[in-house]
Design an enzyme around this catalytic site. Structure first.
Site, PDB file in Angstrom:
ATOM      1  CE  LYS A 244     -14.780 -16.318  44.120  1.00 52.70           C
ATOM      2  NZ  LYS A 244     -14.228 -15.434  45.117  1.00 52.70           N
TER       3      LYS A 244
HETATM    4  N1  GLU Z   1     -15.415 -10.536  49.675  1.00 52.06           N
HETATM    5  C1  GLU Z   1     -15.828 -11.518  50.616  1.00 52.06           C
HETATM    6  C2  GLU Z   1     -15.968 -12.857  49.927  1.00 52.06           C
HETATM    7  O1  GLU Z   1     -15.832 -12.945  48.740  1.00 52.06           O
HETATM    8  C3  GLU Z   1     -17.155 -11.160  51.277  1.00 52.06           C
HETATM    9  C4  GLU Z   1     -16.964 -10.095  52.274  1.00 52.06           C
HETATM   10  C5  GLU Z   1     -18.195  -9.739  53.073  1.00 52.06           C
HETATM   11  O2  GLU Z   1     -19.323  -9.992  52.628  1.00 52.06           O
HETATM   12  O3  GLU Z   1     -18.022  -9.155  54.136  1.00 52.06           O
HETATM   13  O4  GLU Z   1     -16.203 -13.850  50.579  1.00 52.06           O
END
Ligand code: GLU
Ligand code: ZN
Length: 276
Positions: A244
């Site tokens: 990120k």
């Molecule tokens: N929210 C998770 C992420 O940003 C992804 C979760 C998922 O795809 O199971 O990496």
């Protein structure tokens, strides 16, 4: 049966090339494509990042069903699932700090690293604490389920089967509810994938190890196990995976420089028809 897929970003920063690839793979593999905003970590989530996610995905040419599921609206559903597991005696409270856990592992450098970090040594399992984080008792869970399995259609295709001994050793008593937010990624993702009727979970292969946890939870909660499709991660020129904080790779940056959605597809190794 209609294939239902989802993209589940956390609104904690800009979408980068890796997110674009994940969203494009998910959309290409679904007859129906859903979006879920994973904002249980309220301290790090921001509405402006959520707005930027919608904007970037629309620019990429993706369309998703509305209303969009937002995890911050779903705490009662997570609490109900947690209460079910607690009532069945499959959980316990843990008051350990990170430091406590490190100290309890006699040789941390040799300890097993699970999906969430060092495998929890079980310090609080029989203490009967009334408060703290809620952990799953993996031994009790697997005594109930015997073994669990899922079918992978992505980078490591096949039927993946796990027995109690393997999961107790390599995964252990994972946290189902953090003290601060009352749930965890694992519990929320399982409850939500079922609620959204997801038939194939597509996500990066960094989450492959977490899938066994999710399949255990599905078994305990009586929820269906979808297919899983873990995909490769997009790496930078040095071979490091994007994170990120790599704002240099933000889609918004490429957009500002005049890149087209077709350019983005090429950059992540997708041909116009391919799903990578
Ligand atoms: N929210 C998770 C992420 O940003 C992804 C979760 C998922 O795809 O199971 O990496
Ligand atoms: Zn503990």
């Amino acid at each position: 049966m209609a294939r239902v897929t989802r993209f589940a970003p956390s609104p904690t920063g800009p979408l980068h090339l890796g997110h674009a690839y994940a969203a494009l793979v998910a959309a290409a593999r679904g007859d129906r494509f859903l979006l879920r905003i994973e904002d249980i970590d309220c301290a790090r989530s921001r509405p402006e990042w959520e707005a930027a996610i919608f904007d970037d995905l629309a620019w990429l040419g993706l369309a998703w069903e509305t209303p969009v599921m937002r995890q911050s609206d779903r705490l009662p559903a997570y609490q109900a699932a947690l209460a079910q597991l607690q009532a069945e005696g499959l959980t316990y409270h843990c008051t350990c700090t990170r430091g406590d856990i490190r100290a309890a592992l006699s040789a941390p450098q040799e300890g097993v690293i699970g999906p969430d970090g060092p495998v929890y040594p079980g310090t609080c399992r029989d203490k009967g604490h009334a408060t703290g984080a809620v952990r799953m008792n993996m031994g009790a869970a697997m005594a109930r389920l015997g073994a669990v399995a899922f079918t992978e259609t992505g980078t490591r295709p096949g039927l993946w089967r796990y027995d109690a001994q393997t999961l107790c050793r390599d995964v252990g008593d994972v946290v189902l509810a953090r003290r601060d937010i009352g749930t965890s990624y694992h519990l929320a993702v399982v409850v939500d994938d079922a609620a959204q009727g997801i038939t194939e979970v597509t996500r990066g292969e960094d989450l492959f190890g977490a899938t066994a946890i999710h399949v255990v939870l599905q078994g305990l909660l009586g929820l269906p196990t979808p297919l899983y499709h873990h995909h490769r991660l997009i790496r930078d020129a040095a071979g490091k995976r994007l994170a990120k904080r790599d704002d240099a790779r933000a889609l918004s940056k490429y957009r500002a420089e005049g890149a087209t959605p077709a350019d983005i597809r090429r950059m992540v190794g997708l041909t116009s028809a391919g799903t990578g």
